[in-house]
Design a protein around this motif. Structure first.
Motif, mmCIF file in Angstrom:
data_model
loop_
_atom_site.group_PDB
_atom_site.id
_atom_site.type_symbol
_atom_site.label_atom_id
_atom_site.label_comp_id
_atom_site.label_asym_id
_atom_site.label_seq_id
_atom_site.Cartn_x
_atom_site.Cartn_y
_atom_site.Cartn_z
ATOM 1 N N SER A 1 -43.388 -6.060 10.618
ATOM 2 C CA SER A 1 -44.672 -6.696 10.845
ATOM 3 C C SER A 1 -45.261 -7.035 9.479
ATOM 4 C CB SER A 1 -45.610 -5.747 11.591
ATOM 5 O OG SER A 1 -46.923 -6.287 11.606
ATOM 6 N N PRO A 2 -45.343 -8.324 9.145
ATOM 7 C CA PRO A 2 -45.837 -8.678 7.813
ATOM 8 C C PRO A 2 -47.281 -8.252 7.573
ATOM 9 C CG PRO A 2 -44.629 -10.519 8.759
ATOM 10 C CD PRO A 2 -44.828 -9.516 9.857
ATOM 11 N N GLY A 3 -48.027 -8.053 8.642
ATOM 12 C CA GLY A 3 -49.430 -7.693 8.478
ATOM 13 C C GLY A 3 -49.626 -6.298 7.900
ATOM 14 N N ASN A 4 -48.892 -5.329 8.420
ATOM 15 C CA ASN A 4 -49.078 -3.944 7.969
ATOM 16 C C ASN A 4 -47.803 -3.318 7.414
ATOM 17 O OD1 ASN A 4 -47.535 -3.474 10.246
ATOM 18 N ND2 ASN A 4 -49.235 -2.665 11.473
ATOM 19 N N GLY A 5 -46.705 -4.063 7.394
ATOM 20 C CA GLY A 5 -45.457 -3.548 6.847
ATOM 21 C C GLY A 5 -44.697 -2.622 7.767
ATOM 22 N N HIS A 6 -45.190 -2.422 8.979
ATOM 23 C CA HIS A 6 -44.489 -1.550 9.924
ATOM 24 C C HIS A 6 -43.113 -2.119 10.232
ATOM 25 C CE1 HIS A 6 -44.034 1.398 13.103
ATOM 26 N NE2 HIS A 6 -43.683 0.443 13.929
ATOM 27 N N THR A 7 -42.137 -1.223 10.349
ATOM 28 C CA THR A 7 -40.760 -1.649 10.600
ATOM 29 C C THR A 7 -40.152 -0.882 11.756
ATOM 30 O OG1 THR A 7 -39.931 -0.034 9.001
ATOM 31 C CG2 THR A 7 -40.287 -2.287 8.188
ATOM 32 N N LYS A 8 -39.135 -1.491 12.363
ATOM 33 C CA LYS A 8 -38.306 -0.786 13.333
ATOM 34 C C LYS A 8 -36.876 -1.264 13.134
ATOM 35 C CE LYS A 8 -37.351 0.389 18.071
ATOM 36 N NZ LYS A 8 -37.504 0.088 19.499
ATOM 37 N N ARG B 1 -29.736 2.276 10.777
ATOM 38 C CA ARG B 1 -30.677 3.212 10.171
ATOM 39 C C ARG B 1 -29.984 3.997 9.069
ATOM 40 N NH1 ARG B 1 -33.652 5.294 15.516
ATOM 41 N NH2 ARG B 1 -34.234 3.173 16.085
ATOM 42 N N GLY B 2 -30.674 4.091 7.943
ATOM 43 C CA GLY B 2 -30.113 4.763 6.777
ATOM 44 C C GLY B 2 -29.521 3.781 5.778
ATOM 45 N N ARG B 3 -29.214 2.577 6.232
ATOM 46 C CA ARG B 3 -28.619 1.571 5.337
ATOM 47 C C ARG B 3 -29.489 0.344 5.175
ATOM 48 N NH1 ARG B 3 -23.573 -1.162 5.717
ATOM 49 N NH2 ARG B 3 -23.708 -1.348 7.984
ATOM 50 N N ILE B 4 -30.520 0.204 6.031
ATOM 51 C CA ILE B 4 -31.312 -1.018 6.056
ATOM 52 C C ILE B 4 -32.735 -0.745 5.582
ATOM 53 C CG2 ILE B 4 -31.992 -0.641 8.461
ATOM 54 C CD1 ILE B 4 -31.938 -3.687 8.871
ATOM 55 N N SER B 5 -33.299 -1.730 4.906
ATOM 56 C CA SER B 5 -34.694 -1.661 4.512
ATOM 57 C C SER B 5 -35.293 -3.058 4.615
ATOM 58 C CB SER B 5 -34.822 -1.144 3.079
ATOM 59 O OG SER B 5 -36.170 -1.173 2.649
ATOM 60 N N LEU B 6 -36.383 -3.182 5.353
ATOM 61 C CA LEU B 6 -37.105 -4.447 5.462
ATOM 62 C C LEU B 6 -38.436 -4.298 4.743
ATOM 63 C CD1 LEU B 6 -36.508 -5.486 9.205
ATOM 64 C CD2 LEU B 6 -35.156 -6.031 7.182
ATOM 65 N N THR B 7 -38.716 -5.238 3.876
ATOM 66 C CA THR B 7 -39.974 -5.226 3.127
ATOM 67 C C THR B 7 -40.573 -6.618 3.157
ATOM 68 O OG1 THR B 7 -38.757 -5.668 1.072
ATOM 69 C CG2 THR B 7 -39.247 -3.356 1.590
ATOM 70 N N ARG B 8 -41.827 -6.706 2.685
ATOM 71 C CA ARG B 8 -42.449 -8.021 2.638
ATOM 72 C C ARG B 8 -43.338 -8.142 1.425
ATOM 73 N NH1 ARG B 8 -46.458 -4.232 3.340
ATOM 74 N NH2 ARG B 8 -48.321 -5.021 4.425
ATOM 75 N N ASP B 9 -43.559 -9.404 1.026
ATOM 76 C CA ASP B 9 -44.488 -9.752 -0.044
ATOM 77 C C ASP B 9 -45.466 -10.751 0.573
ATOM 78 O OD1 ASP B 9 -45.853 -10.898 -2.185
ATOM 79 O OD2 ASP B 9 -44.099 -10.972 -3.485
ATOM 80 N N THR B 10 -46.640 -10.275 0.930
ATOM 81 C CA THR B 10 -47.565 -11.147 1.652
ATOM 82 C C THR B 10 -48.065 -12.293 0.775
ATOM 83 O OG1 THR B 10 -49.353 -9.594 1.138
ATOM 84 C CG2 THR B 10 -48.313 -9.386 3.294
#
Lengths: 126, 111
Positions: A52-59, A65-74
């Motif tokens: 969620s780009p608004g609050n950075g929440h991820t699923k 899991r353990g190998r993935i990371s999703l991030t954002r630069d608003t």
């Protein structure tokens, strides 16, 4: 119009990590979740996770899991997928996709993906 | 192995009608999850074709239609055209896995 533009192809070696970007434009970035879906050669589409780009929440899918990371630069309206400990089975085209929901009166459909990036090829080979 | 099943291929002559089935289970379609359909032309990204079982986004011809029953869904293409040759994927949400799931895809060939 909605556009999702991904970074270019990246050849990687087994054990390495890859970070792919997806720049969004044409809509309010923080209003819509962005998902990552991949397609390995000869295989179907495979959902990896969302942010969620608004609050950075991820699923994340349990598979990654353990190998993935999703991030954002608003400020840059960009989301990033980082996948680590790459193996040959991770060779795939990776897509970002915007989630949306269709509502009719008081009920809404389940989320679906209305816009997709052009895809980023990640070959993993020694 | 996909949680949703689709036939590997369907074919038809120009102008004919073809249908693609998508069969799920009690943890996804049977649990009330909606089914969405995507078209992948060769070498291109997926394109939304049908959302929420039977809704066509603007720009999608009315030759494409979707339906859903208890644990399955179908995509119908009427008046088949040469540029309908593509791979078609159904997608839903699996409540047991907590994952968005896709079918294995169906290749449509126009004879």
């Amino acid at each position: 119009q909605v556009q999702l533009v991904q970074s270019g192809a990246e050849v990687q070696k087994p054990g390495a990590s890859v970070k792919i970007s997806c720049k969004a434009s044409g809509y309010t970035f923080t209003y819509f979740a962005l998902h990552w879906v991949r397609q390995a050669p000869g295989h179907s589409l495979e959902w990896m996770g969302w942010i969620s780009p608004g609050n950075g929440h991820t699923k994340y899918s349990r598979k990654f899991r353990g190998r993935i990371s999703l991030t954002r630069d608003t400020s840059a309206t960009t989301v990033f997928l980082e996948l680590s400990s790459l193996r040959s089975e991770d060779t795939a085209v990776y897509y970002c996709a915007r989630e949306t929901v269709h509502c009719n009166g008081t009920s809404c459909d389940d989320p679906f993906f209305d816009s997709w990036g052009q895809g980023t090829l990640v070959p993993v080979s020694s | 192995q996909s949680v949703l099943t689709q036939p590997p291929s369907v074919s038809g002559a120009p102008g004919q009608r073809v249908t693609i089935s998508c069969t799920g289970s009690s943890s996804n379609i049977g649990a009330g999850s909606d089914v969405h359909w995507y078209q992948m032309l060769p070498g291109t990204a997926p394109k939304l074709l049908i959302s929420g079982n039977n809704n066509r986004p603007s720009g999608v011809p009315d030759r494409f239609s979707g339906s859903k029953s208890v644990t399955s869904a179908s995509l119908a293409i009427t008046g088949l055209q040469a540029d309908d040759e593509a791979d078609y994927y159904c997608q839903s949400y699996d409540r047991s896995l907590g994952d968005y799931v896709f079918g294995p895809g169906t290749k449509v060939t126009v004879l």
